[in-house]
Design an enzyme around this catalytic site. Sequence first.
Site, PDB file in Angstrom:
ATOM      1  N   ASN A  17      -4.976   7.887  19.073  1.00  0.00           N
ATOM      2  CA  ASN A  17      -5.187   6.802  20.024  1.00  0.00           C
ATOM      3  C   ASN A  17      -6.028   7.386  21.163  1.00  0.00           C
ATOM      4  OD1 ASN A  17      -5.068   4.788  21.908  1.00  0.00           O
ATOM      5  ND2 ASN A  17      -2.837   4.575  21.884  1.00  0.00           N
ATOM      6  N   ARG A  29      -6.483   3.957  16.335  1.00  0.00           N
ATOM      7  CA  ARG A  29      -6.279   2.683  17.017  1.00  0.00           C
ATOM      8  C   ARG A  29      -7.616   2.250  17.606  1.00  0.00           C
ATOM      9  NH1 ARG A  29      -4.137   1.463  22.909  1.00  0.00           N
ATOM     10  NH2 ARG A  29      -3.923  -0.771  22.706  1.00  0.00           N
ATOM     11  N   HIS A  83      -2.300  -6.063  21.453  1.00  0.00           N
ATOM     12  CA  HIS A  83      -0.960  -5.572  21.045  1.00  0.00           C
ATOM     13  C   HIS A  83      -0.641  -5.997  19.613  1.00  0.00           C
ATOM     14  CE1 HIS A  83       0.536  -5.661  25.518  1.00  0.00           C
ATOM     15  NE2 HIS A  83       0.150  -4.433  25.188  1.00  0.00           N
ATOM     16  N   HIS A 132       6.335  -8.558  23.857  1.00  0.00           N
ATOM     17  CA  HIS A 132       6.017  -7.136  24.052  1.00  0.00           C
ATOM     18  C   HIS A 132       5.878  -6.937  25.556  1.00  0.00           C
ATOM     19  CE1 HIS A 132       3.869  -3.263  23.021  1.00  0.00           C
ATOM     20  NE2 HIS A 132       3.565  -3.431  24.307  1.00  0.00           N
ATOM     21  N   LEU A 133       6.902  -6.330  26.161  1.00  0.00           N
ATOM     22  CA  LEU A 133       6.934  -6.193  27.619  1.00  0.00           C
ATOM     23  C   LEU A 133       6.879  -4.722  28.001  1.00  0.00           C
ATOM     24  CD1 LEU A 133       9.815  -8.781  28.333  1.00  0.00           C
ATOM     25  CD2 LEU A 133       7.356  -9.212  28.077  1.00  0.00           C
ATOM     26  N   ASN A 189       3.940  -1.983  30.255  1.00  0.00           N
ATOM     27  CA  ASN A 189       3.171  -2.139  31.477  1.00  0.00           C
ATOM     28  C   ASN A 189       2.199  -3.303  31.295  1.00  0.00           C
ATOM     29  OD1 ASN A 189       2.808  -1.404  34.066  1.00  0.00           O
ATOM     30  ND2 ASN A 189       1.706   0.492  33.613  1.00  0.00           N
ATOM     31  N   ARG A 231      -1.387  -6.504  36.149  1.00  0.00           N
ATOM     32  CA  ARG A 231      -2.274  -7.647  35.868  1.00  0.00           C
ATOM     33  C   ARG A 231      -1.575  -8.949  36.209  1.00  0.00           C
ATOM     34  NH1 ARG A 231      -3.007  -5.585  30.182  1.00  0.00           N
ATOM     35  NH2 ARG A 231      -4.406  -3.810  30.385  1.00  0.00           N
ATOM     36  N   ASP A 264       7.075  -0.474  38.315  1.00  0.00           N
ATOM     37  CA  ASP A 264       8.117   0.032  37.412  1.00  0.00           C
ATOM     38  C   ASP A 264       9.338  -0.877  37.524  1.00  0.00           C
ATOM     39  OD1 ASP A 264      10.273   1.418  36.209  1.00  0.00           O
ATOM     40  OD2 ASP A 264       9.192   3.308  36.438  1.00  0.00           O
ATOM     41  N   MET A 265       9.683  -1.518  36.412  1.00  0.00           N
ATOM     42  CA  MET A 265      10.774  -2.505  36.434  1.00  0.00           C
ATOM     43  C   MET A 265      12.100  -1.883  36.873  1.00  0.00           C
ATOM     44  SD  MET A 265      11.558  -5.615  36.215  1.00  0.00           S
ATOM     45  CE  MET A 265      10.254  -6.552  35.426  1.00  0.00           C
ATOM     46  N   VAL A 270       9.982  -2.414  28.943  1.00  0.00           N
ATOM     47  CA  VAL A 270      10.860  -3.350  29.652  1.00  0.00           C
ATOM     48  C   VAL A 270      11.721  -4.116  28.651  1.00  0.00           C
ATOM     49  CG1 VAL A 270      10.938  -5.356  31.175  1.00  0.00           C
ATOM     50  CG2 VAL A 270       9.197  -3.585  31.543  1.00  0.00           C
ATOM     51  N   ASN A 309      14.523  -1.978  27.196  1.00  0.00           N
ATOM     52  CA  ASN A 309      15.464  -1.308  28.106  1.00  0.00           C
ATOM     53  C   ASN A 309      16.089  -2.170  29.190  1.00  0.00           C
ATOM     54  OD1 ASN A 309      15.244   1.515  27.143  1.00  0.00           O
ATOM     55  ND2 ASN A 309      13.083   1.175  27.628  1.00  0.00           N
ATOM     56  N   GLU A 366       4.067   1.448  17.195  1.00  0.00           N
ATOM     57  CA  GLU A 366       2.665   1.162  16.858  1.00  0.00           C
ATOM     58  C   GLU A 366       2.060   2.259  15.997  1.00  0.00           C
ATOM     59  OE1 GLU A 366       2.389   0.056  21.187  1.00  0.00           O
ATOM     60  OE2 GLU A 366       0.628  -1.013  20.440  1.00  0.00           O
TER      61      GLU A 366
HETATM   62  P1  ADP Z   1       2.905   0.964  28.233  1.00  0.00           P
HETATM   63  O1  ADP Z   1       2.368  -0.436  28.281  1.00  0.00           O
HETATM   64  O2  ADP Z   1       2.359   1.854  29.282  1.00  0.00           O
HETATM   65  O3  ADP Z   1       2.954   1.570  26.827  1.00  0.00           O
HETATM   66  P2  ADP Z   1       5.810   1.002  28.034  1.00  0.00           P
HETATM   67  O4  ADP Z   1       6.033   0.140  26.845  1.00  0.00           O
HETATM   68  O5  ADP Z   1       6.071   2.460  27.917  1.00  0.00           O
HETATM   69  O6  ADP Z   1       4.392   0.758  28.675  1.00  0.00           O
HETATM   70  O7  ADP Z   1       6.704   0.411  29.215  1.00  0.00           O
HETATM   71  C1  ADP Z   1       6.645   0.988  30.488  1.00  0.00           C
HETATM   72  C2  ADP Z   1       7.536   0.212  31.422  1.00  0.00           C
HETATM   73  O8  ADP Z   1       8.857   0.132  30.887  1.00  0.00           O
HETATM   74  C3  ADP Z   1       7.695   0.911  32.751  1.00  0.00           C
HETATM   75  O9  ADP Z   1       6.730   0.445  33.655  1.00  0.00           O
HETATM   76  C4  ADP Z   1       9.077   0.507  33.190  1.00  0.00           C
HETATM   77  O10 ADP Z   1       8.934  -0.545  34.105  1.00  0.00           O
HETATM   78  C5  ADP Z   1       9.744  -0.055  31.971  1.00  0.00           C
HETATM   79  N1  ADP Z   1      11.024   0.602  31.689  1.00  0.00           N
HETATM   80  C6  ADP Z   1      11.248   1.787  31.054  1.00  0.00           C
HETATM   81  N2  ADP Z   1      12.574   2.060  31.021  1.00  0.00           N
HETATM   82  C7  ADP Z   1      13.202   1.026  31.649  1.00  0.00           C
HETATM   83  C8  ADP Z   1      14.566   0.708  31.947  1.00  0.00           C
HETATM   84  N3  ADP Z   1      15.556   1.523  31.598  1.00  0.00           N
HETATM   85  N4  ADP Z   1      14.819  -0.432  32.601  1.00  0.00           N
HETATM   86  C9  ADP Z   1      13.833  -1.266  32.964  1.00  0.00           C
HETATM   87  N5  ADP Z   1      12.522  -1.035  32.717  1.00  0.00           N
HETATM   88  C10 ADP Z   1      12.205   0.097  32.068  1.00  0.00           C
END
Ligand code: ADP
Length: 415
Positions: A24, A108, A197, A225-226, A228, A258, A299-300, A348, A351, A401
Amino acid sequence: MNASSVHAPPPAQDAGPDHVLVLNSGSSSLKYQLIDMTTGARPATGLVERIGEETSRVVHTPAAGRGSRRERSGRVADHHAALRTVARELSADGVGLDSPRLAAIGHRVVHGGQVFTEPAVVDEGVLAEIERLVPLAPLHNPANLAGIRTAMDLRPDLPQVAVFDTAFHTTIPQAAARYAIDVDTADAHRVRRYGFHGTSHAYVSRATARLLGKDPADVNVIVLHLGNGASAAAVRGGCCVETSMGLTPLEGLVMGTRSGDVDPAVVFHLMRVGGMSADEVDELLNTRSGLLGLCGENDMREIQRRRAEGDQQAGLAFDIYAHRLRKYIGAYYAVLGRLDALAFTAGVGENSAQVREAAVAGLDGLGLAVDAERNTAPGGGARLVSPPGARVAVAVVPTDEEMEIANQTYTLVKP
Ligand code: ADP
């Protein structure tokens, strides 16, 4: 470069070409995973970041029992140097770029336009077509091309397969893919909804069907798909029929940085009244909006912490994020007509129990709810979080992925 410990694993012997290297390539990074297609194991994963800077970093992680994580720092000048570094690391683990066990490299590629509905074994024609799509993905496709060309230089005899983020969405019908603007103008500039995605939506929609014990052809799923970046997809019987990202990844859900959906006239307003240039508005909507723009944080985890402490800005950002999710769930339910499952994935989605709960809050009338205990129970794998016997399954389904890219690649090249 400062190498820490270098571990010499047992050399692979006698087996046929049954490994795929997934690459990637970003503009300044190269992420990789070596996957054994017979077992699904990952002998090594890693990344090179800040390529071209003085402070490049290489992190190589062999599978458990195959040696320790190795980290190096120092300048990696370009993608060519980055892949040579990766090749050295992989060789030290037994399956290098020159290994007969390597069946192919899967790349990718972000934008495949309307042309690439499937993965493609790379040849000059494929390279030219990816190049032709650069105006639609000016940041991503050139970096993806650099990765492919470098890999071809190092292993000209090895099949290179391009797997496109957009391909899964090429089944979206015209009624959903077209914007309601002048057709000739749209066609002249290739303006339509492409979606992104796609490898994640493809993988997760199938894994959700498996979780339900059903054939993907019999299941209607909404995938959220949540990460960043964030996007929703409506998948009917294994085919994508609607997705929230559009011409670019800017459209749709509220994301880390975004905006997602805004009235397009916001752009003209900011240019005419706010005195901003097109590039400034582009930068605002892509990098200073979303959760970051709303509360100074993308960051959530941190947003949830602040919200719990009563921080109103963080609370409002969370509410706007969840409101947009509910709107899309309702809309995609209507698009599908019948819904079997809602799947949450990525950082997100996998998690955050709070986000999952808020996303379906008040949707009981649609058969959608989470069970408080299941939703908050720790656990990593694919699992149901809806109450037992719910009309619509709500699931957490970790995305993969790289495995999807490896599977698609291997399907094309396996002996
Ligand atoms: P990317 O789009 O960069 O691949 P990811 O799928 O790794 O992103 O998701 C990153 C986001 O996941 C972080 O910005 C964070 O907000 C969120 N995240 C990771 N762990 C947790 C958690 N335990 N609780 C809430 N949000 C989380």
